[in-house]
Design an enzyme around this catalytic site. Structure first.
Site, PDB file in Angstrom:
ATOM      1  CE  LYS A 180      -3.124   2.784   2.704  1.00 42.43           C
ATOM      2  NZ  LYS A 180      -3.666   3.080   4.045  1.00 42.43           N
ATOM      3  CG  ASN A 231      -5.451   1.684  12.056  1.00 43.90           C
ATOM      4  OD1 ASN A 231      -4.278   2.013  12.050  1.00 43.90           O
ATOM      5  ND2 ASN A 231      -5.948   1.013  13.082  1.00 43.90           N
TER       6      ASN A 231
END
Length: 259
Positions: free
Chosen positions: A102, A211
């Site tokens: 990522k 997250n």
């Protein structure tokens, strides 16, 4: 729709969950694992700069995650230059973590918005080196198309600034990206609660990555489970096809032939 077999495919790799989760901001690795388990996610992203995943002689997040169950997705969070982002991607691959990455190249510390010029440059370098690059970018359809054109097999546009919990701020740009870019779209950053995740999926996102929304909740494990169901609900609604919006009421029961 069978959610079990509704798999997401990126660069020939199959993923069973459309909810992807990060590993930062938890109080310890035990809580991290419990939240990940509750989320049902099979892709777990880890900041190479911030979390020890390369030195196996010390306590390591990977000790808590079964590599047969989870895909570990290294990310270059915290990198503000092309050189740093490329270096940390290479470090993760050299440590045997993954050739998936990522990719983040941030523009400034206050907003954490992407530096899209640097992002494109870093992506070109890593793609030439055989990495499978999943770029974290803004919600600009033009930038998204450029990333796909250079070989990114998916694009990860933000919903709102990282960690803000604001939800989707610009649904119209996200819809344009989903309509014009023919690769999976993973909405990343800014989700605050399960309804935000559901909405992203209803718009047509292929997955949602988060997250802070989980790790920062009062009960991270419960929020992780809520996010799992939010993503499922949004995906089911998208596949089912919502009714069109109308200005005036429409009777639920037919009235023809009643008199």
């Amino acid at each position: 729709m069978d959610t079990i077999n509704d798999r997401l495919v990126i660069a020939g790799r199959e993923f069973k969950s459309r909810l992807w989760v990060g590993t930062g901001k938890y109080k310890d690795f035990v809580e991290t694992k419990k939240a990940i388990d509750a989320s049902g996610a099979d892709v777990v992203t880890v900041a190479v700069r911030r979390v020890n995943i390369t030195d196996r002689s010390k306590e390591n997040l990977l000790d808590y995650l079964d590599p047969k169950k989870y895909v570990i997705l290294p990310n270059t969070a915290g990198c503000y230059t092309v050189e740093d982002a490329v270096r940390y991607a290479r470090l993760a691959r050299a440590a045997g973590v993954s050739d998936l990455v990522k990719l983040e190249v941030l523009g400034d510390e206050k907003t954490l918005f992407p530096d899209t010029v640097g992002l494109l440059e870093a992506a070109k370098i890593l793609i030439k080196e055989g990495f499978i690059v999943l770029p974290y970018t803004n919600d600009d359809p033009i930038v998204a198309k450029k990333l796909v054109d250079i070989g990114c097999p998916a694009v990860m546009p933000l919903a709102a600034p990282i960690g803000s919990g604001l939800g989707i701020r610009n649904p119209y740009n996200l819809k344009i990206i989903m309509e014009t870019v023919k690769v999976p779209i993973i909405v990343d950053a800014g989700v605050g609660t399960a309804s935000d995740a559901a909405l992203a999926m209803e718009y047509g996102a292929d997955a949602v990555l988060m997250n802070t929304a989980i790790a920062g909740a009062q009960d991270p494990i419960a929020m992780a489970e809520a996010m799992k169901y939010g993503v499922w609900a949004g995906r089911l609604a998208y596949k089912a096809g919502r009714i069109p919006r109308k200005l005036y009421a429409t009777a639920s029961s037919p009235i023809e032939g009643m008199l």
